[in-house]
Design an enzyme around this catalytic site. Structure first.
Site, PDB file in Angstrom:
ATOM      1  N   ASN A  45       1.889   4.126   7.245  1.00 30.85           N
ATOM      2  CA  ASN A  45       2.181   4.821   6.283  1.00 30.85           C
ATOM      3  C   ASN A  45       3.053   6.255   6.909  1.00 30.85           C
ATOM      4  OD1 ASN A  45       0.689   7.270   7.778  1.00 30.85           O
ATOM      5  ND2 ASN A  45      -1.181   6.679   6.687  1.00 30.85           N
ATOM      6  N   GLU A  69       1.663   7.976  10.163  1.00 37.80           N
ATOM      7  CA  GLU A  69       1.760   6.862  11.398  1.00 37.80           C
ATOM      8  C   GLU A  69       3.040   6.504  11.947  1.00 37.80           C
ATOM      9  OE1 GLU A  69      -2.445   4.705   9.869  1.00 37.80           O
ATOM     10  OE2 GLU A  69      -0.512   3.897   9.057  1.00 37.80           O
ATOM     11  N   ASP A 113      -4.973   0.064   1.527  1.00 35.81           N
ATOM     12  CA  ASP A 113      -5.745  -1.239   1.495  1.00 35.81           C
ATOM     13  C   ASP A 113      -4.760  -2.183   0.344  1.00 35.81           C
ATOM     14  OD1 ASP A 113      -7.189  -0.339   3.637  1.00 35.81           O
ATOM     15  OD2 ASP A 113      -9.004  -0.041   2.437  1.00 35.81           O
TER      16      ASP A 113
END
Length: 487
Positions: A209, A212, A278
């Site tokens: 993301n 990150e 996810d």
């Protein structure tokens, strides 16, 4: 730097053709940190006399699969075959996870250890408020990561490998898994964790993301700097692609030899972003394993994320939901079609749960009776298909001098009616073969026929459909119009 981008989120249009493969052919292996999310629900009416804390009378317990387990659930929801591999204890929590996942057709291949506890997160909830979370967690990194011999055997049995890294220690040596998978010719999708992405180099694609990515590459002052850093990271890690998920900014895809592709977030009311990452990983992996290219897979993953954030709690997106959303943004075309085009349109329409109505006729001179009849037929379902006799077929049925209007003109006039979705020609004297190919939910015919006298009716009824007879408007017919015109 050139940028490929879709439309703005307020005018978001699905850039893909409305079609999805049969995801059930894909076999995907998920390796990562497995967790049990446990919820205890109960009422609170008093404060404990032992300490200033509420007393919860637990009335309901709920278990959910977390971590890599949620990725596996998302893949299963799309219809693919999935195996989940990771470290658990030999305990009640692992048994609960196995039962839960098996109920969703997920094959569990756990590396179970007697000295280890399954990671469990217990949440105490009262009146829809989380009062406390209790983590039962022993750091796997103090021991050893997932068994590489087990992993290597599983890799051979699957088309694609997903590494779902939550930083709990299951994936202590992701590079060995990536190398084994790539050597076996398998694709590798990584949901990364931590400040060092070099351990994931040579994967097919990684999906950090924005936060990150910024930790690894550094926060960018502007969009151009971010795009440059994305290209640099993809190249330095030797990835086929890098996909950065950017919350309200959508997604950015970086591929070798191509300009960055920016996919805006689909305009949608957001209720809960829990588990959306996810879902993105699962949808991306499922599409890649089913033959999609990275750009198309990214677009589908974006759609899937839009579906789950509109749901409360950790959720999944199904293939049916994806088709429905795609149809909302890119409605099926209407008008005159070939038989091959009609069959494809019918497949999409049925996949979205629409009711198909079909009728047929010569429709040589369109009159008020036809219009009323077709309007009644259309009201019976979501889509109306009109099959039209070709010119030679009309001539054989009606005699020389017919049709008055050639088939292309007859079909164009029919296609102009608001009640008609698709118009198709057939060359035989009856449409039985064509109806058998289309298999509508409802086959409609006007007149005083009986259902078993309608061409193609037997095939429709055998398929679970219905044959319906409608009354024509009295006193109106093509033959009478022609006779009157001839004097």
């Amino acid at each position: 730097m050139g940028i490929i981008t879709a439309t703005t989120s307020n005018d978001w249009v699905c850039p893909l053709k409305v079609t999805l493969p049969d995801f059930s052919n894909a076999k995907i292996l998920v390796i990562g940190d497995i967790m049990l999310d446990r919820y205890w629900h109960g009422g609170t009416s008093r404060i404990s006399p032992e300490a200033p804390v509420p007393v919860v009378n637990v009335l309901e317990a709920e278990d959910r699969a977390g971590g890599a387990g949620n990725v596996a659930l998302n893949i299963s929801a799309l219809g693919s075959k999935v195996t989940l591999c990771g470290i658990t204890g030999q305990d009640e929590a692992a048994d609960s996870l196995t039962k839960l996942l098996n109920n969703h057709k997920i094959q569990c291949s756990f590396d179970q250890r007697s000295h280890q506890n399954t990671i469990t997160k217990l949440r105490i909830i009262s009146r829809h408020q989380q009062l406390i979370r209790l983590d039962f967690e022993k750091d796997f990194s103090l021991q050893s990561g997932v068994n590489l011999d087990l992993v290597s055997e599983l890799i051979e049995q699957h088309d694609l490998v997903v590494l779902s890294d939550y930083g709990k220690g299951t994936l202590q040596d992701p590079q060995s898994i990536i190398q084994a998978a790539r050597k076996a010719g398998k694709l590798v999708v990584v949901d990364p964790k931590g400040s060092d992405f070099s351990k994931y180099q040579n994967a097919t694609v990684i999906t950090p993301n924005q936060s990150e990515f910024d930790i690894v590459a550094g926060k960018s002052a502007n969009e151009e700097e971010f795009l440059n850093k994305g290209q640099q990271q993809r190249k330095s890690l030797n990835l086929d692609a890098l996909l950065v998920t950017r919350s309200e900014k959508g997604m950015a895809l970086f591929e070798q030899g191509l300009e960055p592709f920016l996919q805006p977030t689909q305009a949608r009311e957001v209720f809960d972003v829990t588990g959306a990452g996810d879902t993105v990983v699962a949808a991306l992996a499922t599409c890649l394993a089913s033959g999609f290219d990275h750009k198309s897979a990214t677009q589908i993953a974006n759609l899937a994320a839009g579906i789950v954030v509109a749901k409360l709690g950790t959720a999944t997106a199904t293939r049916q939901e994806l088709l429905n959303v795609m149809l909302q943004h890119q409605p099926l075309s209407q008008g005159v079609v070939t038989e091959a085009e009609l069959i494809e349109l019918i497949q999409h329409s049925k996949a979205s749960g629409e009711t198909l109505v079909m009728t047929n006729g010569c429709f040589d001179i369109l009159h008020a009776g036809h219009v009323a009849y077709l309007k009644q037929a259309a009201a019976l379902g979501d889509r109306l298909i009109v099959a039209v006799n070709g010119d030679d077929s009309v001539r054989r049925l009606k005699g020389e001098g017919r049709p008055v209007n050639p088939v292309d003109q007859r079909m164009e006039v029919l296609a102009g009616l608001a009640s008609v979705d698709w118009v198709v020609e057939f060359s035989e004297d009856t449409p039985a073969r064509l109806i058998g190919e289309c298999l509508p939910d409802l086959l409609v015919k006007g007149g005083d026929y009986k259902p078993d006298q309608i061409a193609g009716g037997d095939a429709v009824m055998k398929n679970g459909g219905q044959v319906i007879i409608l009354d024509f408007v009295d006193g109106v017919s093509t033959t009478k119009i022609i006779e009157k015109a001839r004097g």
